[in-house]
Design a protein around this motif. Structure first.
Motif, mmCIF file in Angstrom:
data_model
loop_
_atom_site.group_PDB
_atom_site.id
_atom_site.type_symbol
_atom_site.label_atom_id
_atom_site.label_comp_id
_atom_site.label_asym_id
_atom_site.label_seq_id
_atom_site.Cartn_x
_atom_site.Cartn_y
_atom_site.Cartn_z
ATOM 1 N N THR B 11 28.699 -19.381 -34.022
ATOM 2 C CA THR B 11 29.131 -19.253 -32.629
ATOM 3 C C THR B 11 28.061 -19.810 -31.700
ATOM 4 O O THR B 11 26.890 -19.907 -32.063
ATOM 5 C CB THR B 11 29.374 -17.774 -32.225
ATOM 6 O OG1 THR B 11 28.122 -17.079 -32.208
ATOM 7 C CG2 THR B 11 30.334 -17.083 -33.186
ATOM 8 N N LEU B 12 28.470 -20.148 -30.489
ATOM 9 C CA LEU B 12 27.519 -20.599 -29.484
ATOM 10 C C LEU B 12 26.498 -19.508 -29.190
ATOM 11 O O LEU B 12 25.316 -19.798 -28.975
ATOM 12 C CB LEU B 12 28.295 -20.961 -28.203
ATOM 13 C CG LEU B 12 27.908 -22.232 -27.515
ATOM 14 C CD1 LEU B 12 26.581 -22.103 -26.821
ATOM 15 C CD2 LEU B 12 27.883 -23.419 -28.459
ATOM 16 N N ALA B 13 26.949 -18.263 -29.219
ATOM 17 C CA ALA B 13 26.028 -17.146 -28.954
ATOM 18 C C ALA B 13 24.929 -17.098 -30.009
ATOM 19 O O ALA B 13 23.773 -16.793 -29.685
ATOM 20 C CB ALA B 13 26.799 -15.830 -28.924
ATOM 21 N N ASP B 14 25.275 -17.395 -31.269
ATOM 22 C CA ASP B 14 24.247 -17.425 -32.323
ATOM 23 C C ASP B 14 23.212 -18.513 -32.031
ATOM 24 O O ASP B 14 22.007 -18.297 -32.167
ATOM 25 C CB ASP B 14 24.884 -17.707 -33.693
ATOM 26 C CG ASP B 14 25.811 -16.596 -34.144
ATOM 27 O OD1 ASP B 14 25.660 -15.455 -33.660
ATOM 28 O OD2 ASP B 14 26.684 -16.873 -34.980
ATOM 29 N N LEU B 15 23.690 -19.680 -31.626
ATOM 30 C CA LEU B 15 22.777 -20.773 -31.261
ATOM 31 C C LEU B 15 21.910 -20.366 -30.078
ATOM 32 O O LEU B 15 20.696 -20.589 -30.071
ATOM 33 C CB LEU B 15 23.569 -22.012 -30.835
ATOM 34 C CG LEU B 15 23.883 -23.126 -31.809
ATOM 35 C CD1 LEU B 15 24.248 -24.368 -31.025
ATOM 36 C CD2 LEU B 15 22.784 -23.405 -32.804
ATOM 37 N N THR B 16 22.558 -19.789 -29.087
ATOM 38 C CA THR B 16 21.847 -19.364 -27.885
ATOM 39 C C THR B 16 20.705 -18.413 -28.231
ATOM 40 O O THR B 16 19.644 -18.427 -27.606
ATOM 41 C CB THR B 16 22.834 -18.680 -26.912
ATOM 42 O OG1 THR B 16 23.905 -19.591 -26.661
ATOM 43 C CG2 THR B 16 22.185 -18.303 -25.618
ATOM 44 N N ALA B 17 20.929 -17.602 -29.251
ATOM 45 C CA ALA B 17 19.921 -16.618 -29.659
ATOM 46 C C ALA B 17 18.847 -17.214 -30.562
ATOM 47 O O ALA B 17 17.916 -16.513 -30.958
ATOM 48 C CB ALA B 17 20.608 -15.450 -30.351
ATOM 49 N N GLY B 18 18.998 -18.503 -30.933
ATOM 50 C CA GLY B 18 17.939 -19.149 -31.703
ATOM 51 C C GLY B 18 18.213 -19.299 -33.194
ATOM 52 O O GLY B 18 17.301 -19.583 -33.964
ATOM 53 N N LEU B 164 38.068 -16.929 -22.120
ATOM 54 C CA LEU B 164 37.990 -15.689 -22.909
ATOM 55 C C LEU B 164 37.063 -15.857 -24.103
ATOM 56 O O LEU B 164 36.483 -14.886 -24.589
ATOM 57 C CB LEU B 164 39.415 -15.324 -23.393
ATOM 58 C CG LEU B 164 39.597 -14.034 -24.190
ATOM 59 C CD1 LEU B 164 39.186 -12.817 -23.370
ATOM 60 C CD2 LEU B 164 41.041 -13.896 -24.657
ATOM 61 N N TYR B 165 36.923 -17.094 -24.571
ATOM 62 C CA TYR B 165 36.096 -17.390 -25.743
ATOM 63 C C TYR B 165 34.708 -17.910 -25.382
ATOM 64 O O TYR B 165 33.990 -18.378 -26.265
ATOM 65 C CB TYR B 165 36.829 -18.391 -26.648
ATOM 66 C CG TYR B 165 37.828 -17.722 -27.552
ATOM 67 C CD1 TYR B 165 37.481 -17.351 -28.842
ATOM 68 C CD2 TYR B 165 39.104 -17.414 -27.104
ATOM 69 C CE1 TYR B 165 38.379 -16.715 -29.663
ATOM 70 C CE2 TYR B 165 40.013 -16.774 -27.911
ATOM 71 C CZ TYR B 165 39.649 -16.434 -29.198
ATOM 72 O OH TYR B 165 40.537 -15.786 -30.014
ATOM 73 N N ASN B 166 34.345 -17.866 -24.101
ATOM 74 C CA ASN B 166 32.995 -18.294 -23.750
ATOM 75 C C ASN B 166 31.995 -17.361 -24.434
ATOM 76 O O ASN B 166 32.094 -16.147 -24.329
ATOM 77 C CB ASN B 166 32.796 -18.261 -22.229
ATOM 78 C CG ASN B 166 31.535 -18.988 -21.806
ATOM 79 O OD1 ASN B 166 31.219 -20.062 -22.331
ATOM 80 N ND2 ASN B 166 30.799 -18.416 -20.870
ATOM 81 N N GLY B 167 31.047 -17.947 -25.128
ATOM 82 C CA GLY B 167 30.108 -17.152 -25.928
ATOM 83 C C GLY B 167 30.382 -17.416 -27.396
ATOM 84 O O GLY B 167 29.484 -17.712 -28.173
ATOM 85 N N VAL B 168 31.647 -17.318 -27.779
ATOM 86 C CA VAL B 168 32.057 -17.743 -29.127
ATOM 87 C C VAL B 168 31.930 -19.265 -29.188
ATOM 88 O O VAL B 168 31.322 -19.830 -30.105
ATOM 89 C CB VAL B 168 33.505 -17.304 -29.420
ATOM 90 C CG1 VAL B 168 33.974 -17.874 -30.750
ATOM 91 C CG2 VAL B 168 33.628 -15.785 -29.389
ATOM 92 N N ALA B 169 32.510 -19.923 -28.197
ATOM 93 C CA ALA B 169 32.415 -21.377 -28.041
ATOM 94 C C ALA B 169 31.860 -21.637 -26.633
ATOM 95 O O ALA B 169 31.404 -20.715 -25.959
ATOM 96 C CB ALA B 169 33.794 -22.004 -28.202
ATOM 97 N N VAL B 170 31.896 -22.885 -26.209
ATOM 98 C CA VAL B 170 31.563 -23.205 -24.821
ATOM 99 C C VAL B 170 32.861 -23.124 -24.022
ATOM 100 O O VAL B 170 33.769 -23.932 -24.241
ATOM 101 C CB VAL B 170 30.978 -24.634 -24.691
ATOM 102 C CG1 VAL B 170 30.663 -24.944 -23.233
ATOM 103 C CG2 VAL B 170 29.743 -24.800 -25.556
ATOM 104 N N GLY B 171 32.990 -22.124 -23.149
ATOM 105 C CA GLY B 171 34.181 -22.019 -22.313
ATOM 106 C C GLY B 171 34.328 -23.275 -21.469
ATOM 107 O O GLY B 171 33.352 -23.748 -20.885
ATOM 108 N N GLY B 172 35.544 -23.834 -21.432
ATOM 109 C CA GLY B 172 35.736 -25.101 -20.725
ATOM 110 C C GLY B 172 35.516 -26.270 -21.675
ATOM 111 O O GLY B 172 35.763 -26.158 -22.869
ATOM 112 N N PHE B 173 35.059 -27.404 -21.139
ATOM 113 C CA PHE B 173 34.921 -28.629 -21.933
ATOM 114 C C PHE B 173 33.533 -28.798 -22.531
ATOM 115 O O PHE B 173 32.524 -28.441 -21.920
ATOM 116 C CB PHE B 173 35.221 -29.861 -21.057
ATOM 117 C CG PHE B 173 36.671 -29.986 -20.678
ATOM 118 C CD1 PHE B 173 37.615 -30.359 -21.631
ATOM 119 C CD2 PHE B 173 37.091 -29.735 -19.376
ATOM 120 C CE1 PHE B 173 38.956 -30.485 -21.290
ATOM 121 C CE2 PHE B 173 38.431 -29.851 -19.026
ATOM 122 C CZ PHE B 173 39.368 -30.227 -19.986
#
Lengths: 237, 237
Positions: B11-18, B164-173
């Motif tokens: 998930t994007l959140a996992d990346l965000t966390a390093g 709704l999926y922002n965090g899982v993925a990148v919300g939007g484009f």
């Protein structure tokens, strides 16, 4: 059949916004799992799927079996591959959920639990079938019927969703109950275990299926529905 | 092969966390799609998959082809079934994305777009390979390399995720680019179309695969990583 995958039709956010009309047939849903929970068409009752049979617990307390052509607006299903975890005796809800949560380092995964055996007390709720124009889930849940039964044997089936997915699913635990004699059940509010076996099934994958045949879903503007997380908390916990 | 399903690893959140270490092989990833975007092992470059080949655009500007045993920490893939939508000429980024967003009532779905043809200008970035101990995505993105090319032909491949999926993925484009001659590409920051064909592919299903073999993922405590949404915004847009 992928026992590592949890399949969900629609999202909690869709329900929260009032998309209560059934958008997937029971026949289609059961292609994706033999075990699960959900809600009925028009929020008509709480659903629990065990061994491929979909039971509906209505707000009048009746337990029906749904038929292949019946439609559901929201459900979460998996193919059962539960592994025995531990025996739980004389323990209330919070301690039991804490025990489940700390059994494995799965806080960032979806997983399912089953508690099967004797319960000294189970308190459930079921929501009345709604009529159009639909109100929100939070409003519908305020008029729920609450049931309580003591000394009941049966199966509690639940799911854990990571907080990152709150809104898509219910972040944390969400669980339904069905009595062994099929005369009691619903969305669980509180319980006390007398003597039950806990089994667990983790998922490597989560598949979301969107209700793409629903114009109401396609046209839904979530900007008009503020604070989904707080509405889920009020409606589902 | 399900052309209605978008598959995501991590998930994007996992990346965000390093969580930058690769946790899925290219061979495994390509079983789930022949088209996609992602990031390299240790955030080493921006990935784009076209017709079953995975290209890596590094922070030095090189374009490599990743091999089956290479590992990726995050990627989104699908099997191509793009339908022609329209021709776009002499138009900048914002107007083009607005045109894509308003082409169909898909704001609550995941979908993909491809823009193939001539671009008068494409500005991209790529992130440097990180070394342990990893910093956050937001910090890594601050040290990104930025490239710009004028009069370039190629393919822009992007995904839209519901908010709704922002965090899982990148919300939007979220979209990457690869030049037709494979000497330029990356995560797109800005662009201007000269003359290109737009094609679209909507998805009824989104499948999330969690990096369950990673102890760092299993042990990750998101409570220590506040405001994922704002970090995604700073790192990805």
């Amino acid at each position: 059949m992928n026992q590592n995958l949890l399949y969900q039709h629609s999202t909690l956010a869709d329900l929260t916004a009032g998309l209560f009309t059934g958008t997937m047939s029971v026949a289609e849903l059961l292609k994706h799992g033999d075990t699960g929970i959900g809600t009925g068409d028009g929020l008509d009752g709480e659903l629990i799927i065990l061994q491929g049979t979909l039971y509906q617990v209505t707000a009048s307390g009746d337990v029906n079996v749904l038929q292949p052509n019946d439609q559901v607006p929201f459900a979460t299903v998996n193919f059962a591959d539960y592994q025995p975890e531990m025996r739980i005796q004389r323990q209330g809800r919070d301690a039991t959920l804490q025990q489940i949560a700390s059994a494995h380092p799965w806080q960032n995964l979806f997983y399912s639990f089953q508690l099967t055996g004797q319960f000294s007390r189970v308190q459930t709720r079921s929501v009345h079938k709604q009529t159009k124009p639909y109100q929100t889930l939070e409003q519908a849940a305020k008029e729920q019927a609450v049931f309580e039964k003591q000394a009941v044997s049966g199966t509690m089936l639940g799911y854990y969703a990571p907080q990152l997915y709150n809104g898509v699913a219910v972040g944390g635990f969400h669980y339904h109950f069905l009595a062994a004699d099929h005369d009691f059940g619903g969305h669980v509010l509180d319980f006390e275990v007398a003597d039950a076996e806990l089994s667990l099934e983790p998922f490597t994958d989560f598949q979301e299926h969107f209700p793409v045949t629903s114009q109401a879903f396609l046209n839904l503007d979530f900007n008009e529905h503020d604070d989904i997380a707080s509405q889920i908390k009020n409606a589902e916990q």
